[in-house]
Scaffold this motif. Sequence first.
Motif, PDB file in Angstrom:
ATOM      1  N   SER A 193     -44.264  25.053 -32.357  1.00 18.61           N
ATOM      2  CA  SER A 193     -45.447  25.461 -31.500  1.00 18.61           C
ATOM      3  C   SER A 193     -45.158  24.563 -30.322  1.00 18.61           C
ATOM      4  CB  SER A 193     -46.855  25.293 -32.404  1.00 18.61           C
ATOM      5  OG  SER A 193     -46.957  25.983 -33.233  1.00 18.61           O
ATOM      6  N   PHE A 194     -44.623  23.306 -30.425  1.00 18.94           N
ATOM      7  CA  PHE A 194     -44.628  22.304 -29.508  1.00 18.94           C
ATOM      8  C   PHE A 194     -43.172  22.433 -28.744  1.00 18.94           C
ATOM      9  CE2 PHE A 194     -47.918  19.534 -31.757  1.00 18.94           C
ATOM     10  CZ  PHE A 194     -48.937  20.176 -30.990  1.00 18.94           C
ATOM     11  N   GLY A 195     -42.309  23.337 -29.207  1.00 17.41           N
ATOM     12  CA  GLY A 195     -41.047  23.445 -28.667  1.00 17.41           C
ATOM     13  C   GLY A 195     -40.007  22.341 -28.621  1.00 17.41           C
ATOM     14  N   LEU A 196     -40.063  21.692 -29.931  1.00 15.18           N
ATOM     15  CA  LEU A 196     -39.345  20.794 -30.229  1.00 15.18           C
ATOM     16  C   LEU A 196     -38.100  20.882 -30.857  1.00 15.18           C
ATOM     17  CD1 LEU A 196     -42.145  18.089 -31.333  1.00 15.18           C
ATOM     18  CD2 LEU A 196     -41.314  18.229 -29.192  1.00 15.18           C
ATOM     19  N   ASP A 197     -36.943  20.408 -30.218  1.00 15.37           N
ATOM     20  CA  ASP A 197     -35.726  20.343 -30.887  1.00 15.37           C
ATOM     21  C   ASP A 197     -35.644  19.526 -31.928  1.00 15.37           C
ATOM     22  OD1 ASP A 197     -35.106  18.081 -29.797  1.00 15.37           O
ATOM     23  OD2 ASP A 197     -33.603  18.967 -28.308  1.00 15.37           O
ATOM     24  N   ALA A 200     -36.039  15.619 -30.667  1.00 15.77           N
ATOM     25  CA  ALA A 200     -37.324  15.274 -30.083  1.00 15.77           C
ATOM     26  C   ALA A 200     -38.286  15.284 -31.317  1.00 15.77           C
ATOM     27  CB  ALA A 200     -37.717  16.352 -29.222  1.00 15.77           C
ATOM     28  N   PHE A 201     -38.243  16.194 -32.407  1.00 18.91           N
ATOM     29  CA  PHE A 201     -39.030  16.293 -33.467  1.00 18.91           C
ATOM     30  C   PHE A 201     -38.908  15.089 -34.396  1.00 18.91           C
ATOM     31  CE2 PHE A 201     -39.727  17.320 -38.025  1.00 18.91           C
ATOM     32  CZ  PHE A 201     -41.476  17.730 -37.930  1.00 18.91           C
ATOM     33  N   GLY A 202     -37.689  14.561 -34.663  1.00 18.00           N
ATOM     34  CA  GLY A 202     -37.236  13.505 -35.302  1.00 18.00           C
ATOM     35  C   GLY A 202     -37.848  12.291 -34.679  1.00 18.00           C
ATOM     36  N   LEU A 203     -37.781  12.116 -33.251  1.00 18.14           N
ATOM     37  CA  LEU A 203     -38.257  11.036 -32.558  1.00 18.14           C
ATOM     38  C   LEU A 203     -39.682  10.968 -32.644  1.00 18.14           C
ATOM     39  CD1 LEU A 203     -37.906   8.671 -30.604  1.00 18.14           C
ATOM     40  CD2 LEU A 203     -37.832  10.308 -28.775  1.00 18.14           C
ATOM     41  N   TRP A 204     -40.529  12.193 -32.685  1.00 25.06           N
ATOM     42  CA  TRP A 204     -41.848  12.346 -32.957  1.00 25.06           C
ATOM     43  C   TRP A 204     -42.267  11.590 -34.207  1.00 25.06           C
ATOM     44  CZ3 TRP A 204     -45.274  16.886 -34.137  1.00 25.06           C
ATOM     45  CH2 TRP A 204     -46.388  16.721 -33.842  1.00 25.06           C
ATOM     46  N   ALA A 213     -41.375   6.787 -46.256  1.00 29.56           N
ATOM     47  CA  ALA A 213     -41.561   7.872 -47.269  1.00 29.56           C
ATOM     48  C   ALA A 213     -42.090   9.317 -46.603  1.00 29.56           C
ATOM     49  CB  ALA A 213     -42.024   7.836 -48.326  1.00 29.56           C
ATOM     50  N   GLN A 214     -43.314   9.000 -45.781  1.00 26.07           N
ATOM     51  CA  GLN A 214     -43.906   9.932 -45.170  1.00 26.07           C
ATOM     52  C   GLN A 214     -42.955  10.607 -43.924  1.00 26.07           C
ATOM     53  OE1 GLN A 214     -47.619   8.082 -44.096  1.00 26.07           O
ATOM     54  NE2 GLN A 214     -48.323   8.465 -45.957  1.00 26.07           N
ATOM     55  N   VAL A 215     -42.431   9.687 -43.265  1.00 22.59           N
ATOM     56  CA  VAL A 215     -41.439   9.926 -42.064  1.00 22.59           C
ATOM     57  C   VAL A 215     -40.399  10.755 -42.900  1.00 22.59           C
ATOM     58  CG1 VAL A 215     -39.964   9.043 -40.411  1.00 22.59           C
ATOM     59  CG2 VAL A 215     -42.071   8.029 -40.592  1.00 22.59           C
ATOM     60  N   VAL A 216     -39.813  10.298 -43.581  1.00 23.84           N
ATOM     61  CA  VAL A 216     -38.385  11.051 -44.282  1.00 23.84           C
ATOM     62  C   VAL A 216     -38.959  12.374 -44.800  1.00 23.84           C
ATOM     63  CG1 VAL A 216     -36.729  11.018 -46.170  1.00 23.84           C
ATOM     64  CG2 VAL A 216     -37.398   8.932 -44.943  1.00 23.84           C
ATOM     65  N   GLY A 217     -40.183  12.468 -45.332  1.00 24.20           N
ATOM     66  CA  GLY A 217     -40.538  13.844 -45.812  1.00 24.20           C
ATOM     67  C   GLY A 217     -40.809  14.785 -44.868  1.00 24.20           C
ATOM     68  N   ALA A 218     -41.309  14.197 -43.531  1.00 23.68           N
ATOM     69  CA  ALA A 218     -41.727  15.089 -42.378  1.00 23.68           C
ATOM     70  C   ALA A 218     -40.439  15.557 -41.793  1.00 23.68           C
ATOM     71  CB  ALA A 218     -42.784  14.480 -41.593  1.00 23.68           C
ATOM     72  N   SER A 219     -39.563  14.465 -41.445  1.00 20.21           N
ATOM     73  CA  SER A 219     -38.496  14.784 -40.329  1.00 20.21           C
ATOM     74  C   SER A 219     -37.509  15.377 -40.813  1.00 20.21           C
ATOM     75  CB  SER A 219     -38.022  13.380 -40.006  1.00 20.21           C
ATOM     76  OG  SER A 219     -37.480  12.656 -40.863  1.00 20.21           O
ATOM     77  N   PHE A 220     -37.178  15.551 -42.174  1.00 20.17           N
ATOM     78  CA  PHE A 220     -36.112  16.295 -42.668  1.00 20.17           C
ATOM     79  C   PHE A 220     -36.454  17.695 -42.912  1.00 20.17           C
ATOM     80  CE2 PHE A 220     -33.729  12.515 -43.851  1.00 20.17           C
ATOM     81  CZ  PHE A 220     -32.657  12.580 -43.767  1.00 20.17           C
ATOM     82  N   GLN A 221     -37.528  17.974 -42.805  1.00 26.78           N
ATOM     83  CA  GLN A 221     -38.079  19.464 -42.789  1.00 26.78           C
ATOM     84  C   GLN A 221     -37.875  20.256 -41.482  1.00 26.78           C
ATOM     85  OE1 GLN A 221     -39.686  21.242 -45.381  1.00 26.78           O
ATOM     86  NE2 GLN A 221     -39.023  19.259 -46.498  1.00 26.78           N
ATOM     87  N   GLY A 222     -37.313  19.262 -40.552  1.00 26.02           N
ATOM     88  CA  GLY A 222     -36.930  19.862 -39.010  1.00 26.02           C
ATOM     89  C   GLY A 222     -35.303  19.983 -39.000  1.00 26.02           C
ATOM     90  N   ALA A 341     -46.553  13.022 -26.117  1.00 25.09           N
ATOM     91  CA  ALA A 341     -46.616  13.249 -24.631  1.00 25.09           C
ATOM     92  C   ALA A 341     -45.531  12.485 -24.187  1.00 25.09           C
ATOM     93  CB  ALA A 341     -47.760  12.642 -24.094  1.00 25.09           C
ATOM     94  N   LEU A 342     -45.212  11.365 -24.474  1.00 28.37           N
ATOM     95  CA  LEU A 342     -44.089  10.516 -23.970  1.00 28.37           C
ATOM     96  C   LEU A 342     -42.533  11.247 -24.152  1.00 28.37           C
ATOM     97  CD1 LEU A 342     -45.286   7.136 -25.172  1.00 28.37           C
ATOM     98  CD2 LEU A 342     -45.285   7.829 -22.881  1.00 28.37           C
ATOM     99  N   ILE A 343     -42.414  11.938 -25.509  1.00 26.04           N
ATOM    100  CA  ILE A 343     -41.354  12.602 -25.574  1.00 26.04           C
ATOM    101  C   ILE A 343     -41.164  13.888 -24.684  1.00 26.04           C
ATOM    102  CG2 ILE A 343     -40.112  14.006 -27.303  1.00 26.04           C
ATOM    103  CD1 ILE A 343     -41.622  12.135 -29.543  1.00 26.04           C
ATOM    104  N   LYS A 344     -42.221  14.409 -24.330  1.00 25.79           N
ATOM    105  CA  LYS A 344     -42.194  15.634 -23.596  1.00 25.79           C
ATOM    106  C   LYS A 344     -41.855  15.132 -22.087  1.00 25.79           C
ATOM    107  CE  LYS A 344     -43.627  19.423 -25.901  1.00 25.79           C
ATOM    108  NZ  LYS A 344     -42.674  20.739 -25.633  1.00 25.79           N
ATOM    109  N   ILE A 345     -42.364  14.013 -21.638  1.00 21.47           N
ATOM    110  CA  ILE A 345     -42.269  13.469 -20.320  1.00 21.47           C
ATOM    111  C   ILE A 345     -40.543  13.007 -20.433  1.00 21.47           C
ATOM    112  CG2 ILE A 345     -42.348  11.653 -18.838  1.00 21.47           C
ATOM    113  CD1 ILE A 345     -45.353  11.580 -19.692  1.00 21.47           C
ATOM    114  N   GLU A 346     -40.018  12.410 -21.338  1.00 21.69           N
ATOM    115  CA  GLU A 346     -38.792  11.750 -21.451  1.00 21.69           C
ATOM    116  C   GLU A 346     -37.530  12.953 -21.431  1.00 21.69           C
ATOM    117  OE1 GLU A 346     -37.602   8.909 -21.091  1.00 21.69           O
ATOM    118  OE2 GLU A 346     -39.469   7.618 -20.847  1.00 21.69           O
ATOM    119  N   TYR A 347     -37.996  13.875 -22.230  1.00 16.60           N
ATOM    120  CA  TYR A 347     -37.025  15.039 -22.722  1.00 16.60           C
ATOM    121  C   TYR A 347     -37.488  16.325 -22.110  1.00 16.60           C
ATOM    122  CZ  TYR A 347     -35.231  11.573 -26.027  1.00 16.60           C
ATOM    123  OH  TYR A 347     -34.755  10.282 -26.602  1.00 16.60           O
TER     124      TYR A 347
END
Length: 347
Positions: A193-197, A200-204, A213-222, A341-347
């Motif tokens: 929905s946010f159009g993240l590759d 960008a998704f891993g950075l977010w 553990a929560q970061v690992v659980g979420a980011s690897f889904q991307g 918002a910062l990621i959208k600006i940077e990337y």
Amino acid sequence: MSVDLADNRLSLPQAPMKKGDETHNVIRPGIVLACTIAGAGFSLKQLPGMALLSPLILAVLVGIVFSNTVGVMANAKAGIAFSQKTLLRAAIVALGFQLTATQIVSIGVQGIVVTVIALVTTFGFTILLGRWMGVDQKLTELIAAGTSICGASAIVATNAVTNARSEQVAYAIACITLFGTVAMLCYPLLMGSFGLDQHAFGLWAGASIHEVAQVVGASFQGGPQAGEIGTVVKLARIAMLAPMVIALGAIAMHRKGTAEAKRPPLPWFVFAFVGVVGLNSLVTIPAEATVLLKSVTTCLLSVGLAAMGLGTNVAEIRRHGWRPLVLALSASLFIAGLSLALIKIEY
């Protein structure tokens, strides 16, 4: 040697107990109890539906339930205090073995900028909002640290200079766990929905979700790239733990005034953490040893947090009311929105 004339037994003189042995005897019951509670947390994680919760959080919950139903024996309190302070701080030091300077550099200048801005701004926002809402200052600082840096570990480290009560620490950990878990489940659904590759998704995820553990659980889904980037960014946030605690220590010393200016406001383990990170950056540690160190760190954190739960009074948690919960929710939404918002600006 003396003779007991009543029954003709020899009475041999007893060797005096050494100070170290006496100390071990005093703290042993509490440490055993904390280890047992931590073990229960690891066991619960194996049950269906419990995999999303880390053994650290489960250890806190089991400790709270035990202390408020069964109760804690008086002879266990010294060992619980030892686990809650010394073992937890040793775990924070060991956490440094999971971080190197190379990992931080690998996320690039843009990634570092996003992470630092999101962290510092979120911390300041939470402090100001907590003050405006009338939330206890110490509890506000714990929630700010847990949200902006690294969840329960940051809360434990920050408490070394804030000196909050066990109930406040438990409340902060509960809030961070709740909203971090919600983020872990929701972030992957929002990636498209946010159009993240993947990058960008891993950075977010790494810049805004609370626990490792929560970061690992979420980011690897991307995707695998998202998972790797998210993990490294999260470790970079952990590196900010030391300067944040140092800053809070300086603020605490300023509040106390010149009368206590000679007292060092910074705990030893902060400098030890920095030293371990430096060592880990300069020396290549074998993979087997790294895995072992990670397990030891998790165990120490679990035992320490189990002790934290054992020292928690549920009635005191209720006394804080709903405001800290709203504060933690607001802080979580803030860091998620700002970092995106910062990621959208940077990337």
